[in-house]
Write an enzyme that holds these catalytic residues in place. Structure first.
Site, PDB file in Angstrom:
ATOM      1  N   HIS A  63     -12.662  11.295  -1.067  1.00  0.00           N
ATOM      2  CA  HIS A  63     -11.562  10.509  -1.616  1.00  0.00           C
ATOM      3  C   HIS A  63     -10.249  11.181  -1.214  1.00  0.00           C
ATOM      4  CE1 HIS A  63     -13.913   8.376  -5.076  1.00  0.00           C
ATOM      5  NE2 HIS A  63     -14.622   8.451  -3.957  1.00  0.00           N
ATOM      6  N   GLU A  65      -7.645  12.088  -2.908  1.00  0.00           N
ATOM      7  CA  GLU A  65      -7.236  13.207  -3.766  1.00  0.00           C
ATOM      8  C   GLU A  65      -8.039  14.464  -3.438  1.00  0.00           C
ATOM      9  OE1 GLU A  65      -6.778   9.322  -6.117  1.00  0.00           O
ATOM     10  OE2 GLU A  65      -8.253  10.178  -4.751  1.00  0.00           O
ATOM     11  N   CYS A  93     -10.025   8.406  -9.754  1.00  0.00           N
ATOM     12  CA  CYS A  93     -11.314   8.155 -10.391  1.00  0.00           C
ATOM     13  C   CYS A  93     -11.710   9.400 -11.189  1.00  0.00           C
ATOM     14  CB  CYS A  93     -12.365   7.821  -9.328  1.00  0.00           C
ATOM     15  SG  CYS A  93     -12.905   9.252  -8.363  1.00  0.00           S
ATOM     16  N   CYS A  96     -12.091  12.562  -8.998  1.00  0.00           N
ATOM     17  CA  CYS A  96     -10.829  13.112  -8.512  1.00  0.00           C
ATOM     18  C   CYS A  96     -10.011  13.733  -9.636  1.00  0.00           C
ATOM     19  CB  CYS A  96     -10.039  12.031  -7.788  1.00  0.00           C
ATOM     20  SG  CYS A  96     -10.843  11.498  -6.258  1.00  0.00           S
TER      21      CYS A  96
END
Length: 170
Positions: A63, A65, A93, A96
């Site tokens: 992801h 992040e 999410c 993250c």
């Protein structure tokens, strides 16, 4: 030539950093990535970008992040990002957000919401519910259970950790 974010009249560059994360996300879509971008700004002001590469790298943890946090940690040579800020094009999410907590970031600032992501087909709502619910719905998503090994075997890694004098605390 991009000189980075320009502070507003108060000296705060939050909006500029967030706009930069959104632009990273938009550009990443054009490069076969997901529509997510993130920037970590460390306590000393250094900036590290990350974009979503889940499908491109076949890595469900890639992801934006996470990739920004990884880049920042490598860049400063430390796993502790205390004093830093994570700017994300979208609400992080649970994975993250947990990574931001583990990295000891001081704050997270995001643009789009989880509902905006859901409208685009990224429905992480079930993951949020997983942590909010300890009942049937959580177990239906993915059961997690402890299995008794017997004796103290389950504690062996921690016992070894405690005996290791040169361990790096975190």
């Amino acid at each position: 030539m991009n000189l980075g974010p320009t502070p507003d009249a108060t000296g705060d560059d939050t909006a500029a950093r967030l706009a930069q994360a959104v632009e990273l996300a938009t550009e990443n879509v054009r490069n076969a990535g997901g529509p997510f971008g993130a920037i970590v700004v460390t306590a000393d002001g250094r900036s590290f970008d990350g974009v979503n590469r889940v499908t491109a790298n076949l890595d469900p943890t890639a992801h934006a992040e996470i990739t920004a946090i990884r880049a920042a940690c490598r860049g400063i040579g430390d796993f502790d990002l205390s004093g830093g800020t994570l700017y994300s094009s979208c609400e992080p999410c649970p994975m993250c957000l947990a990574a931001a907590l583990w990295a000891r970031l001081d704050r997270v600032v995001f643009a789009a919401t989880r509902d905006d992501a859901a409208d685009a087909g990224f429905d992480d709502a079930r993951f949020y519910r997983y942590f909010d619910d300890d009942g049937e719905e959580a177990r239906s998503i993915m059961p997690v259970a402890r299995l008794e090994l017997g004796g103290e075997r389950r504690l062996a890694p921690f016992a070894e950790w405690k005996r290791t004098a040169d361990r790096i605390e975190y």
